[in-house]
Enzyme design. Structure first.
Site, PDB file in Angstrom:
ATOM      1  N   MET A  23       0.818  -1.274  -0.068  1.00  0.00           N
ATOM      2  CA  MET A  23      -0.114  -0.066   0.017  1.00  0.00           C
ATOM      3  C   MET A  23       1.003   1.151  -0.135  1.00  0.00           C
ATOM      4  O   MET A  23       1.882   1.213   0.675  1.00  0.00           O
ATOM      5  CB  MET A  23      -0.861   0.013   1.139  1.00  0.00           C
ATOM      6  CG  MET A  23      -2.099  -0.864   1.013  1.00  0.00           C
ATOM      7  SD  MET A  23      -3.321  -0.281   0.051  1.00  0.00           S
ATOM      8  CE  MET A  23      -3.942   1.253   0.839  1.00  0.00           C
ATOM      9  N   ALA A  25       1.182   5.739  -0.999  1.00  0.00           N
ATOM     10  CA  ALA A  25       0.468   6.991  -1.108  1.00  0.00           C
ATOM     11  C   ALA A  25      -0.707   7.024  -2.466  1.00  0.00           C
ATOM     12  O   ALA A  25      -0.662   6.285  -3.369  1.00  0.00           O
ATOM     13  CB  ALA A  25       1.242   8.218  -1.493  1.00  0.00           C
ATOM     14  N   PHE A  26      -1.735   7.803  -2.135  1.00  0.00           N
ATOM     15  CA  PHE A  26      -3.011   8.107  -2.923  1.00  0.00           C
ATOM     16  C   PHE A  26      -3.823   6.509  -3.186  1.00  0.00           C
ATOM     17  O   PHE A  26      -4.346   6.286  -4.106  1.00  0.00           O
ATOM     18  CB  PHE A  26      -2.566   8.246  -4.397  1.00  0.00           C
ATOM     19  CG  PHE A  26      -1.707   9.535  -4.545  1.00  0.00           C
ATOM     20  CD1 PHE A  26      -2.336  10.706  -4.343  1.00  0.00           C
ATOM     21  CD2 PHE A  26      -0.369   9.487  -4.740  1.00  0.00           C
ATOM     22  CE1 PHE A  26      -1.615  12.003  -4.217  1.00  0.00           C
ATOM     23  CE2 PHE A  26       0.612  10.771  -4.924  1.00  0.00           C
ATOM     24  CZ  PHE A  26      -0.264  11.820  -4.547  1.00  0.00           C
ATOM     25  N   ASP A 133     -23.097  14.067 -10.805  1.00  0.00           N
ATOM     26  CA  ASP A 133     -21.876  14.779 -10.090  1.00  0.00           C
ATOM     27  C   ASP A 133     -20.584  14.707 -10.923  1.00  0.00           C
ATOM     28  O   ASP A 133     -19.545  14.477 -10.410  1.00  0.00           O
ATOM     29  CB  ASP A 133     -21.555  14.211  -8.552  1.00  0.00           C
ATOM     30  CG  ASP A 133     -20.964  15.092  -7.737  1.00  0.00           C
ATOM     31  OD1 ASP A 133     -20.825  16.180  -8.022  1.00  0.00           O
ATOM     32  OD2 ASP A 133     -20.236  14.690  -6.703  1.00  0.00           O
TER      33      ASP A 133
END
Length: 423
Positions: A23, A25-26, A133
């Site tokens: 895992m 960043a982001f 959206d």
């Protein structure tokens, strides 16, 4: 049963299956089955209320249903021991918002991104679904300029009564701003037009500080709304505000956005194509997308055939849905526990019926094995009881899949081991 590992990413705890490693960043991770980098989104405590559970179910169903190259695809789906929902999709390189922040795009890039957006919307709208959206940060792009629409948390079926509080304000269509209770899929066309203009000029089309300011800017560009549209405003305060606005005539888009056509004009050699040249511009398409009257506003299908997009348009490669989406669940008023069981069942269906058979939702990444092993949905049941053996899968079926025909299921999936692909 599934093994879960805990990772900390930017202060957020992720409980992910052993299938996902490294895992980063982001919220990205390496998928050991698909052999690629994926995006991992955590939906915290989806069973905190009936509304949250229903929203989670809606998004899961839509992601399972929508299969299109320009719609973000579902690679994996699971519920952690802490009962957080995790949605795993292909990791895209960036989104349009980050690209726009760098400044105006060249016409060639904006055109290609608009085409792909409209191609995805044509598919979504053919199912009677409104995204509601659409905005730059919900339109994902990879390093090959492939585009995928995401953010279907607020998507709905077009119906007689629609809530008005949808769409990020800068991309909100006037029929929503005027508190209409019924609107169509063309609200997405308005939003995509705002995004398109923002790509070309490097800033929002209507950079307003408030709803009133935004509507005033819309009126300055499009002119005062027709009387019959005014008569459809049901809120007296809104009607009073619009009545007080100065009367305006619609601006010529060539004057409002002179740079759009300079970089987007198509040069044609044949004399008989001169008329086509005059309408093969960004401004002409933009004018057809930004219209008060929704009956006159162009739809996604017709926008794709506009001469401005001629370079990419191919009717044979712009698909629509094959089966109607079943929205009947959305009308139900259930308890949290009931919604919880339904969500678990939907996760189970994805992991057994689709992942097991290698039917990757993502249109770009393909599994390397004919059969993709699956993990058990969770390490606990709806009552929080620990599930410690593979045989406990039967408990999940009985607890969360009550609507299935048990005899039919037993015939198709005789053991938990065979479902999970474990010998």
């Amino acid at each position: 049963m599934a093994d879960f590992n805990t990772s900390q990413v930017m202060g957020v705890t992720f409980e992910i299956t052993s299938r996902l490693i490294n895992m980063a960043a982001f919220s990205s991770a390496e998928d050991q089955i698909l052999h690629g980098v994926v995006a991992v989104r955590k939906v915290t405590k989806p069973f905190g209320s009936s509304t949250l559970a229903k929203r989670a179910l809606r998004e899961i169903k839509l992601l399972r249903y929508l299969r299109h190259e320009n719609i973000v695809g579902l690679n994996d789906l699971f519920i952690s021991p802490s009962e957080d929902l995790y949605i795993v999709t292909e990791l895209m390189w960036t989104n349009l918002q980050r690209l726009i922040d760098r400044g105006p795009m060249e016409d060639a890039f904006a055109k290609y991104f608009l085409y792909q957006t409209l191609r995805g919307l044509k598919y979504v709208h053919s199912a009677g679904i409104i995204h509601r959206d659409l905005k730059p940060c919900s339109i994902l792009v990879n390093d090959n300029c492939d585009l995928k629409i995401s953010g279907f948390e607020h998507a709905r079926l077009q119906g007689p009564q629609m809530t008005g509080y949808v769409v990020t304000r800068l991309y909100r269509a006037p029929e929503i701003m005027l508190t209409w209770q019924k609107y169509s899929a063309k609200v997405d066309i308005w939003s995509s037009a705002c995004v398109f203009a923002e790509m070309l000029q490097g800033r929002p089309l209507f950079p307003a500080s408030s709803h009133a300011d935004q509507f005033s800017q819309i009126v300055k560009l499009l002119g005062s709304p027709p009387v019959w549209i005014m008569d459809m405003i049901t809120n007296s305060n809104t009607r009073g505000f619009v009545d007080c606005l100065p009367k305006c005539q619609r601006m010529d888009f060539a004057d409002a956005f002179p740079s759009f056509d300079k970089q987007g004009m198509i040069t044609l050699s044949r004399k008989e194509d001169r008329d086509v040249k005059l309408i093969s511009t960004a401004n002409d398409l933009l004018e057809r997308m930004l219209v008060f009257d929704v009956n006159e506003r162009i739809n996604a299908r017709d926008a794709l055939s506009h001469p401005y997009l001629k370079l990419y348009h191919d009717p044979a490669d712009e698909p629509v849905v094959k089966e109607t989406f079943d929205w009947s669940f959305d009308q139900s008023q259930n308890s949290i526990d009931t919604w919880k069981r339904v969500v678990y069942k939907e996760v189970w269906k994805f992991r057994t019926l689709e992942v097991k058979n290698g039917l990757a939702m993502n249109m770009s990444m393909k599994p390397k094995e004919d059969t993709v092993p699956i993990n058990i949905v969770s390490t606990s049941d709806a009552d929080g009881n620990s599930l410690t053996r593979m045989d406990d899968f039967d408990e999940i079926l009985s607890s969360f899949c009550e609507n299935f025909d048990s005899s039919e299921m037993a015939a198709q999936y005789p053991t938990a081991e065979s479902i999970a692909g474990i010998s």
